[in-house]
Design an enzyme around this catalytic site. Sequence first.
Site, short mmCIF file in Angstrom:
data_model
loop_
_atom_site.label_atom_id
_atom_site.label_comp_id
_atom_site.label_asym_id
_atom_site.label_seq_id
_atom_site.Cartn_x
_atom_site.Cartn_y
_atom_site.Cartn_z
N CYS A 93 0.96 -1.03 0.02
CA CYS A 93 -0.11 -0.05 0.12
C CYS A 93 1.09 1.42 0.08
O CYS A 93 1.73 1.25 0.83
CB CYS A 93 -0.92 -0.05 1.23
SG CYS A 93 -1.88 1.45 1.33
N CYS A 234 -5.05 6.39 -4.21
CA CYS A 234 -4.30 4.97 -3.98
C CYS A 234 -2.69 4.93 -4.66
O CYS A 234 -2.59 5.27 -5.69
CB CYS A 234 -4.85 3.95 -4.91
SG CYS A 234 -4.19 2.22 -5.02
N THR A 236 -0.07 3.00 -4.94
CA THR A 236 0.24 2.07 -5.88
C THR A 236 -0.20 2.18 -7.18
O THR A 236 0.44 2.11 -8.28
CB THR A 236 0.15 0.51 -5.60
OG1 THR A 236 -1.15 0.37 -4.89
CG2 THR A 236 1.15 0.08 -4.44
N1 LIG Z 1 -6.28 -2.22 -2.30
C1 LIG Z 1 -4.91 -2.46 -2.64
C2 LIG Z 1 -3.96 -2.39 -1.45
C3 LIG Z 1 -3.99 -0.99 -1.03
C4 LIG Z 1 -3.37 0.14 -2.17
C5 LIG Z 1 -3.48 1.43 -1.34
N2 LIG Z 1 -4.50 2.20 -1.20
C6 LIG Z 1 -2.17 2.28 -1.95
O1 LIG Z 1 -1.88 3.36 -1.59
O2 LIG Z 1 -1.34 1.79 -2.84
C7 LIG Z 1 -4.84 -4.04 -3.11
O3 LIG Z 1 -5.58 -5.09 -2.62
O4 LIG Z 1 -3.75 -4.38 -3.98
#
Ligand SMILES: N[C@@H](CCC[C@H](N)C(=O)O)C(=O)O
Length: 307
Positions: A93, A234, A236
């Site tokens: 994350c 998000c 990533t």
């Molecule tokens: N929902 C994502 C994990 C979380 C990603 C996050 N919010 C970020 O900032 O990168 C998953 O299940 O891969």
Amino acid sequence: MTHAQHDDPDGGVPFLKGHGTENDFVILPDHEGRLDLPAALVARLCDRRAGIGGDGVLRVVRSAAHPEAAPMADRAEWFMDYRNADGSVAEMCGNGVRVFARHLVDEGLAEPGDLAVATRAGVRRVHVAGPGPDGTPGDVTVDMGRAVLPDSTGVEVSVDGRAPRPARNVNMGNPHAVVFVDGLDEAGDLFRPPLVTPPAAYPDGVNVEFVVDRGPRHVALRVHERGSGETRSCGTGACAVMVAAARRDGHDPAADGVPVTYTVDVPGGRLVITEHPDGRITMAGPAVVLARGTIDAGWWRAGAGAH
Ligand SMILES: N[C@@H](CCC[C@H](N)C(=O)O)C(=O)O
């Protein structure tokens, strides 16, 4: 001052609340890894009406105290045990790790400046900048590692039964489908996950980003996160979008020998993302821890029993 720990769960369970560009998290300091944290309890914590509310949980555990992180303990003292709002486990994350680093520095668990955090996607280097001259907190920058670009042939996304659009498959430690659209309203209400095909492209599920151009090397996105629904940011996903936009625009720092930087606007703010000639991607933006409290022990026990 270091936050209270879980030696006495009957006194309640300490938590903090933080966000990075409004991607918000319940932070659970659990340094020795004593908490039982089943998926149902995570979902209760993240519930915005019946719980504290958040897009996910950041459990703060010493790497040496967690079986998944122990092999990284010599490189990173702390492990970010990240969970999505539905309780599912994710590899990485990007906003979470920036908030996690802010928390470590705020609590005196790490020095400001450069530090390392263990994640399921490997060790991530983070830089926590000092406050600006006006006292505003400095940005938190994370080295997100390299993007992997699996074959995207035939990958498509459709929303609300509309005609499918081609998507770029980008892996930032976790899976993403990046779709360029004419307007962000094309993403619809995002109450339900977009349909991503073929299913074999994403055997473990996928985060979906919808992207529009705002100007040269400047894009904006909306995202539907695996396990959390539509969120305000998000990290990533923003990196996946940056790489997809850069390749579309003819930039490849590994081939060109020069870094390229994109501004990525998210509903909750702005991230600045650079891909370097060695392939590493760095992401900078705000990260805030704004509240702390104690979760009622009875409420916690009722949720912890809900395996
Ligand atoms: N929902 C994502 C994990 C979380 C990603 C996050 N919010 C970020 O900032 O990168 C998953 O299940 O891969």
